[in-house]
Design a protein around this motif. Structure first.
Motif, short mmCIF file in Angstrom:
data_model
loop_
_atom_site.label_atom_id
_atom_site.label_comp_id
_atom_site.label_asym_id
_atom_site.label_seq_id
_atom_site.Cartn_x
_atom_site.Cartn_y
_atom_site.Cartn_z
N UNK A 1 31.09 27.49 -0.64
CA UNK A 1 31.52 27.46 0.78
C UNK A 1 30.36 27.68 1.78
N UNK A 2 30.49 26.74 2.72
CA UNK A 2 29.27 27.03 3.84
C UNK A 2 29.58 28.18 4.57
N UNK A 3 28.50 28.92 4.89
CA UNK A 3 28.56 30.16 5.69
C UNK A 3 28.02 29.72 7.03
N UNK A 4 27.94 28.74 7.52
CA UNK A 4 27.43 28.24 8.77
C UNK A 4 28.05 29.05 9.71
N UNK A 5 29.34 29.10 9.98
CA UNK A 5 29.77 29.81 11.14
C UNK A 5 29.49 31.28 11.11
N UNK A 6 29.31 31.57 10.01
CA UNK A 6 28.73 33.19 9.85
C UNK A 6 27.31 33.47 10.42
N UNK A 7 26.44 32.40 9.73
CA UNK A 7 25.13 32.49 10.53
C UNK A 7 25.15 32.39 11.90
N UNK A 8 25.95 31.36 12.52
CA UNK A 8 25.91 31.25 14.10
C UNK A 8 26.41 32.63 14.62
N UNK A 9 27.45 33.03 14.03
CA UNK A 9 28.11 34.27 14.58
C UNK A 9 26.69 35.40 14.65
N UNK A 10 26.28 35.49 13.41
CA UNK A 10 25.18 36.60 13.50
C UNK A 10 23.96 36.41 14.33
N UNK A 40 47.61 42.44 23.81
CA UNK A 40 45.98 42.54 23.58
C UNK A 40 45.17 43.55 24.11
N UNK A 41 44.24 44.07 23.45
CA UNK A 41 43.39 45.22 23.98
C UNK A 41 42.30 44.95 23.49
N UNK A 42 41.22 45.80 23.69
CA UNK A 42 39.84 45.83 23.25
C UNK A 42 39.76 46.96 22.16
N UNK A 43 39.14 46.30 20.93
CA UNK A 43 38.70 47.29 19.92
C UNK A 43 37.14 47.08 19.60
N UNK A 44 36.72 47.70 18.84
CA UNK A 44 35.11 47.68 18.35
C UNK A 44 35.01 47.02 16.84
N UNK A 45 34.28 46.01 16.92
CA UNK A 45 33.83 45.55 15.46
C UNK A 45 33.02 46.50 14.84
N UNK A 46 33.45 46.78 13.43
CA UNK A 46 32.63 47.72 12.77
C UNK A 46 32.15 47.43 11.42
N UNK A 47 32.37 46.16 11.13
CA UNK A 47 31.83 45.17 10.16
C UNK A 47 32.36 43.81 10.12
N UNK A 48 31.26 42.89 9.55
CA UNK A 48 31.40 41.43 9.43
C UNK A 48 30.66 40.97 8.56
N UNK A 49 31.25 39.69 7.94
CA UNK A 49 30.52 38.74 7.05
C UNK A 49 31.56 37.68 6.50
N UNK A 50 31.13 36.95 5.73
CA UNK A 50 32.24 35.89 5.26
C UNK A 50 33.31 36.31 4.77
N UNK A 51 33.64 37.62 4.47
CA UNK A 51 34.83 37.98 4.05
C UNK A 51 35.75 38.50 5.20
N UNK A 52 35.06 38.61 6.30
CA UNK A 52 35.88 38.73 7.72
C UNK A 52 35.35 39.83 8.44
N UNK A 53 36.22 40.20 9.47
CA UNK A 53 35.73 40.99 10.44
C UNK A 53 36.57 42.25 10.62
N UNK A 176 31.97 24.41 19.77
CA UNK A 176 31.77 24.09 18.50
C UNK A 176 33.16 24.84 17.84
N UNK A 177 33.90 24.15 16.95
CA UNK A 177 35.04 24.57 16.32
C UNK A 177 34.81 24.52 14.76
N UNK A 178 34.99 25.74 14.20
CA UNK A 178 34.93 25.64 12.61
C UNK A 178 36.08 25.81 12.13
N UNK A 179 37.03 25.20 11.42
CA UNK A 179 38.25 25.24 10.90
C UNK A 179 38.17 25.54 9.21
N UNK A 180 38.76 26.65 8.80
CA UNK A 180 38.60 26.56 7.15
C UNK A 180 39.77 25.97 6.40
N UNK A 181 39.17 25.04 5.66
CA UNK A 181 40.00 24.08 4.87
C UNK A 181 39.73 24.58 3.36
#
Length: 192
Positions: A1-10, A40-53, A176-181
């Protein structure tokens, strides 16, 4: 699986962490009830990677109830000074207890005690009531580590769609849109 969206996110996230003055990890979290009423509300990202946020919250809070009822969410990072945003959509699931315990142990002691003292999102008669509960937790855990409360944990959003939006002059934005298939990501562009 490409990790391109995650590299761009990083890459974008690293720029935000270097330039945003406050809470570069802040993200809007949109949830909905089982019958589709959004919140909707604001929260804080505390971890991320190809397995999720990953983010954390009180499981008995309004958002915790909505996540349990309807485990589909949307996230939005908006870095105004960079003129960028990232939209993420997908299902959410609880993190493992060990993951939640490890993160909880990194929080400040007062934040840990606050998690015990707060009935997040429930009506509060006065600030004094909360401060008294906080003082009770200080006394209860005096001289020892504060364990993670059973009603407090984390959630992992597994992205199915990730959109990167970059401001351009005259509202001719770049999207730019990435969609998981399945196990693959497809990449495309969207009109501004």
């Amino acid at each position: 699986m490409t990790t391109e969206p995650f590299a761009l996110f990083d890459a974008w996230y690293a720029e935000a962490r270097a330039s945003e003055p406050n809470d570069s990890n802040a993200m809007a979290l949109a949830t909905a009830t089982a019958d589709g009423r959004p919140s909707v509300r604001m929260v804080l990202l505390k971890g991320h990677g190809p397995d999720g946020f990953i983010f954390y919250t009180n499981l008995d809070s309004r958002k915790g109830g909505e996540l349990a009822e309807n485990p589909q969410v949307a996230l939005l990072f908006h870095w105004k000074s960079l003129r960028r945003q990232i939209r993420i959509e997908g299902p959410v699931a609880p993190v493992a207890d060990g993951v939640a315990d490890a993160y909880f142990a990194t929080r400040s002691r007062d934040s840990q005690l606050g998690a015990w003292a707060s009935d997040q999102s429930r009506p509060l008669d006065s600030r004094a009531t909360f401060e008294a509960r906080f003082a009770e937790m200080q006394a209860r855990f005096e001289g020892r580590d504060v364990p993670r409360p059973p009603r407090w944990s984390g959630w992992r959003v597994t992205p199915e769609r990730i959109e990167f939006w970059q401001d351009r002059a005259h509202r001719l934005h770049e999207r730019t849109l990435f969609v998981r298939d399945g196990e693959r990501w497809t990449k495309g562009l969207l009109y501004p």
